[in-house]
Write a protein that holds these residues in place. Structure first.
Motif, PDB file in Angstrom:
ATOM      1  N   ILE A   1      -4.208  -3.688 -11.501  1.00  0.00           N
ATOM      2  CA  ILE A   1      -3.088  -3.704 -12.438  1.00  0.00           C
ATOM      3  C   ILE A   1      -3.523  -2.979 -13.713  1.00  0.00           C
ATOM      4  O   ILE A   1      -2.807  -2.136 -14.255  1.00  0.00           O
ATOM      5  N   GLY A   2      -4.730  -3.285 -14.157  1.00  0.00           N
ATOM      6  CA  GLY A   2      -5.244  -2.647 -15.363  1.00  0.00           C
ATOM      7  C   GLY A   2      -5.409  -1.152 -15.201  1.00  0.00           C
ATOM      8  O   GLY A   2      -5.037  -0.373 -16.078  1.00  0.00           O
ATOM      9  N   TYR A   3      -5.949  -0.752 -14.074  1.00  0.00           N
ATOM     10  CA  TYR A   3      -6.188   0.670 -13.847  1.00  0.00           C
ATOM     11  C   TYR A   3      -4.856   1.431 -13.750  1.00  0.00           C
ATOM     12  O   TYR A   3      -4.706   2.523 -14.298  1.00  0.00           O
ATOM     13  N   ALA A   4      -3.888   0.850 -13.069  1.00  0.00           N
ATOM     14  CA  ALA A   4      -2.576   1.501 -12.955  1.00  0.00           C
ATOM     15  C   ALA A   4      -1.938   1.630 -14.338  1.00  0.00           C
ATOM     16  O   ALA A   4      -1.381   2.682 -14.682  1.00  0.00           O
ATOM     17  N   ILE A   5      -2.028   0.577 -15.128  1.00  0.00           N
ATOM     18  CA  ILE A   5      -1.464   0.650 -16.481  1.00  0.00           C
ATOM     19  C   ILE A   5      -2.170   1.735 -17.276  1.00  0.00           C
ATOM     20  O   ILE A   5      -1.541   2.517 -17.998  1.00  0.00           O
TER      21      ILE A   5
ATOM     22  N   GLU B   1      -1.642   6.870 -19.813  1.00  0.00           N
ATOM     23  CA  GLU B   1      -2.166   8.223 -20.023  1.00  0.00           C
ATOM     24  C   GLU B   1      -1.088   9.262 -19.747  1.00  0.00           C
ATOM     25  O   GLU B   1      -0.974  10.261 -20.462  1.00  0.00           O
ATOM     26  N   ALA B   2      -0.263   8.979 -18.734  1.00  0.00           N
ATOM     27  CA  ALA B   2       0.831   9.913 -18.423  1.00  0.00           C
ATOM     28  C   ALA B   2       1.852   9.955 -19.554  1.00  0.00           C
ATOM     29  O   ALA B   2       2.629  10.898 -19.668  1.00  0.00           O
ATOM     30  N   GLN B   3       1.857   8.936 -20.384  1.00  0.00           N
ATOM     31  CA  GLN B   3       2.788   8.921 -21.521  1.00  0.00           C
ATOM     32  C   GLN B   3       2.098   9.427 -22.791  1.00  0.00           C
ATOM     33  O   GLN B   3       2.601   9.245 -23.897  1.00  0.00           O
ATOM     34  N   GLY B   4       0.944  10.016 -22.621  1.00  0.00           N
ATOM     35  CA  GLY B   4       0.302  10.673 -23.755  1.00  0.00           C
ATOM     36  C   GLY B   4      -0.765   9.861 -24.470  1.00  0.00           C
ATOM     37  O   GLY B   4      -1.411  10.361 -25.383  1.00  0.00           O
ATOM     38  N   TRP B   5      -0.960   8.619 -24.067  1.00  0.00           N
ATOM     39  CA  TRP B   5      -1.924   7.763 -24.753  1.00  0.00           C
ATOM     40  C   TRP B   5      -3.354   8.135 -24.385  1.00  0.00           C
ATOM     41  O   TRP B   5      -3.622   8.583 -23.265  1.00  0.00           O
TER      42      TRP B   5
ATOM     43  N   ALA C   1       7.648   1.427 -16.978  1.00  0.00           N
ATOM     44  CA  ALA C   1       6.418   0.781 -16.511  1.00  0.00           C
ATOM     45  C   ALA C   1       5.378   0.788 -17.628  1.00  0.00           C
ATOM     46  O   ALA C   1       4.647  -0.176 -17.816  1.00  0.00           O
ATOM     47  N   SER C   2       5.334   1.868 -18.374  1.00  0.00           N
ATOM     48  CA  SER C   2       4.386   1.985 -19.474  1.00  0.00           C
ATOM     49  C   SER C   2       4.737   0.996 -20.583  1.00  0.00           C
ATOM     50  O   SER C   2       3.883   0.265 -21.059  1.00  0.00           O
ATOM     51  N   ARG C   3       5.988   0.981 -20.970  1.00  0.00           N
ATOM     52  CA  ARG C   3       6.448   0.068 -22.027  1.00  0.00           C
ATOM     53  C   ARG C   3       6.183  -1.374 -21.677  1.00  0.00           C
ATOM     54  O   ARG C   3       5.760  -2.167 -22.513  1.00  0.00           O
ATOM     55  N   GLU C   4       6.451  -1.737 -20.459  1.00  0.00           N
ATOM     56  CA  GLU C   4       6.382  -3.147 -20.044  1.00  0.00           C
ATOM     57  C   GLU C   4       5.054  -3.495 -19.375  1.00  0.00           C
ATOM     58  O   GLU C   4       4.911  -4.595 -18.865  1.00  0.00           O
TER      59      GLU C   4
END
Length: 669
Positions: free
Chosen positions: A153-157, A162-166, A600-603
């Motif tokens: 779960i952590g790795y997917a998040i 990262e895909a959202q620029g973080w 998914a990123s937000r939540e």
RNA sequence: GCGCCCGUAGCUCAGUGGAUAGAGCAUCCGCCUUCUAAGCGGACGGUCGCUGGUUCGAUUCCAGCCGGGCGCGCCA
């Protein structure tokens, strides 16, 4: 649909009926949704909210706004608008919409490296850093199935963020400190006296080749005996106190060194840590994660970290065990001193505590009555370190829901200590892994009681099942050199997808049959649709290269029959030929993908991506069957080219989604 | 007892205040000379735990109850 909505809303805002009602593009986009039945239309504008603002009845607004609708040019996305009660049902120019969606995917997914398939990415997090706590197993305990949850779960998040620029720093907060290690050391010395002797003699590997399972068994045995025997319990506490004293003396603290006894305990502890990490590494490698000791000392990686920190943090997570804050940073004692000086902490029942939620709720414990620091202190130290060192905008902890109270206390305590950024700390809780007991009831897993399933056993079993199925369904591939790599990717992917497909808060009732069921909403099903799409692309290239295929124009032959595998320029494909309802269904799901990733990123919820993929894979499989007769790559060259464009888009979105979830892709299975 | 999470089809689960609540598994019936059937289609299956409240409209929000899980001072 999301990537179409803004364009559609802009078109509608220019319509007289909508403009007269004062509806701007923003307001329109917010109220667009998909009708329950496709025959109602492709998209619907719900009038409830805007009507309320305008003091109109929804039905009235719907009929007014729809009146006089006139489609723009034949390129316009919206073709017709019809009031239906409180809704305005819209029909779209599907050809234009299809072209819009396919072009958006094609321009963002060039090449064959899934990491470069940027469809679904955004710049929302540019310049921001998330430090995420993931996996965090305890030393001297084997990795069991429930560790998969925090890890994946952590790795997917991490990957989704990262895909959202973080920039995302993954931290493995190893449980490598605490009074439990006193019991372990005491147990090792009691049951294996030679270990104590070797450690005293200066042997850096006093444990020999002891396995983590044996370490755990030793701990469990001693722990059980010390419950009956106060002398043993006392011995455990002493061993830990000596260890802690030794380390604090090492860093030049105020405490005196603990002599040979301290050195021996330190060696046993260090070797325990080494043996455990070696075993964890094997599992992480299986799962596709890489961890590095923090701080980074080896030159090669230190160079990457300095020159390209984003790449480093993307490719590697970090081991920063609890002991780091005791052994290297001395943060623990400073936090304690600070808390006392500021009168945040107080003494209670012989211990030093912070009453975070008033006197009638249990306090957060800093120092226990035996003088040992509690894990709360180390969590405070870790949070402060993470915020300070990585300039984190958010701190996330992917830890089971049973620790919710701990994190509420922790974040509150940070605030009391004056860290206003404590509001940016998030506990990403997830449900427990439950096992069915002999009496049929489901209960929490326990490594100690032996009810836990070892992660390695689960992964091995899954890979074995994949091998068997492959041997039955694709014997040629099963005999090839790729077989083992593919079996691993599909088997591990099955386990991972099974864990990520449902909301993280749900408890998971572990069920061998369900994990090893590779049909339906499963990892292998996702991989399978991806493989099918790749097969079609190969077939298309062959068809183009086949001189006997007279229906394919000559330029097809030169253009598509050569070049690197699957790398096709498909811009000549006419999206207007994608007229099947199954094709429209797929195009809508493709258009939805970026919004799914963003949410998914937000939540902090990977299952949103997993669900989007389930829908896409299902629609793809339905389409596959619907084209059984004409084939995707068939007699009609131009239709085939259009469909291959769609295949390419599906393949890249599916592939991107699966890699966001931390799965590896295969080309055959 | 207090706090948190959960309760939707036989089972496992989706469902962002809106139109007739959806998947997968299981059961039953069909479909492989073709780009992989780890697949597809169909049938069967629901008082969305119960009762109130808010709302034009509640599976969704609120309250109370019932049921399950977890936590509740020196394990982490």
């Amino acid at each position: 649909m999301e990537i179409l909505k803004s364009a559609i809303a802009t078109e509608l805002a220019a319509q007289s009926g909508f403009a007269a009602a004062g509806l701007d593009a923003q307001k329109i986009a917010e109220n667009l949704s998909r009708p329950p039945k496709p025959e109602m239309g492709d998209l619907a504008f719900g009038c409830f909210k805007p009507a309320k603002d305008l003091n109109l009845k929804p039905n009235e607004l719907a009929s007014r706004a729809a009146t006089g609708f006139a489609p723009g040019s034949h390129h316009a996305l919206v073709q017709s608008a019809q009031a239906a009660g409180p809704y305005i049902n819209l029909r779209l120019n599907r050809a234009a919409a299809a072209s819009h969606v396919l072009a958006a995917i094609e321009t963002t997914t060039v090449g064959q490296d899934p990491e470069q398939w940027r469809f679904g990415n955004s710049d929302e997090g540019d310049g921001k850093t998330l430090v995420i706590d993931l996996s965090s197993p305890n030393i001297a305990k084997p990795l069991a199935v429930h560790h998969l949850r925090s890890t994946m779960i952590g790795y997917a998040i991490k990957r989704i963020r990262e895909a959202q620029g973080w920039r995302v720093v993954g931290v493995n907060h190893l449980g490598d400190w605490g009074t439990g290690f006193g019991k372990l050391i005491a147990g090792l010395k009691k049951y294996f006296p030679e270990i104590g002797k070797r450690a005293e003699a200066g042997d850096a590997k006093p444990l020999g080749d002891m396995s983590v399972a044996e370490l755990n068994a030793t701990y469990a045995r001693f722990s059980a005996e010390s419950k009956e025997n106060e002398d043993l319990a006392e011995a455990g506490r002493t061993e830990f106190a000596v260890l802690e004293q030794h380390i604090e003396a090492l860093i030049g603290g105020t405490r005196a060194a603990a002599g040979a006894h301290g050195e021996a305990n330190f060696r046993i502890w260090q070797h325990t840590r080494e043996l455990s990490l070696a075993e964890f590494e094997r599992m992480y490698a299986h799962l596709g994660l890489s961890f590095h000791q923090w701080p980074v000392v080896d030159q090669q990686h230190a160079r990457v970290l300095n020159a390209q920190p984003d790449n480093f943090y993307r490719d590697h997570c970090l081991y920063v065990g609890e002991s780091y804050y005791v052994a290297a940073e001395d943060l623990c004692r400073r936090i304690i001193a600070d808390a006392v000086a500021n009168k945040v902490a107080e003494e209670s029942e012989g211990a030093l505590v912070i009453f975070t939620h008033g006197k009638d709720k249990p306090p957060l414990m800093l120092v226990k009555d035996d003088g040992a620091t509690s894990y709360h202190v180390r969590d405070l130290a870790a949070a402060i370190y993470r915020h300070r060192h990585w300039h984190a905008n958010e701190l996330a902890y992917v830890v089971g829901g049973e620790q919710k109270w701990h994190f509420e206390q922790l974040f509150k305590a940070l605030g009391l200590l004056g860290h206003e950024w404590s509001s940016q700390c998030m506990h990403i809780e997830f449900g427990l892994m439950m096992f069915q007991q002999a009496d049929g009831k489901w209960a929490k897993t326990s490594t100690r009681r032996g009810t836990a399933i070892m992660l390695e056993d689960l992964l091995d079993e899954a890979v074995k099942s994949v091998r068997e199925i492959m041997a039955a369904k694709n014997p040629e591939l099963a005999a090839s050199a790729d077989a083992e790599r593919i079996a691993n990717a599909v088997g591990v992917g099955a386990v991972v997808f099974n864990d990520l497909k449902n909301g993280r808060r749900n408890n998971v009732k572990f069920d061998w049959d369900a994990v090893l069921d590779f049909e339906g909403e499963s990892g292998p099903y996702m991989q399978y649709q991806f493989v099918r799409m790749g097969s079609v692309l190969n077939k298309f290239k062959q068809a183009c290269g086949n001189l006997d295929n007279h229906d394919y124009p000559p330029y097809f032959k030169t253009r598509y029959s050569s070049g690197p595998d699957l790398d096709l320029d498909l811009s000549a494909g006419d999206a207007a030929l994608l007229a099947l309802p199954e094709e429209w269904a797929i195009l809508q799901l493709l258009a939805d993908f970026p919004a799914a990733v963003a949410r998914a990123s937000r939540e902090y919820e990977p299952s949103i991506v997993a669900r989007a993929l389930i829908d896409l894979a299902g629609a793809t499989s339905t389409w596959w069957s619907a084209t059984k007769d004409t084939r995707i790559v068939g007699e009609n060259a131009n239709l085939s080219l259009a469909r291959v464009r769609l295949v390419n888009a599906i393949r890249k979105v599916l592939g991107r989604g699966l890699t966001l979830l931390g799965m590896s892709l295969v080309e055959r299975m």
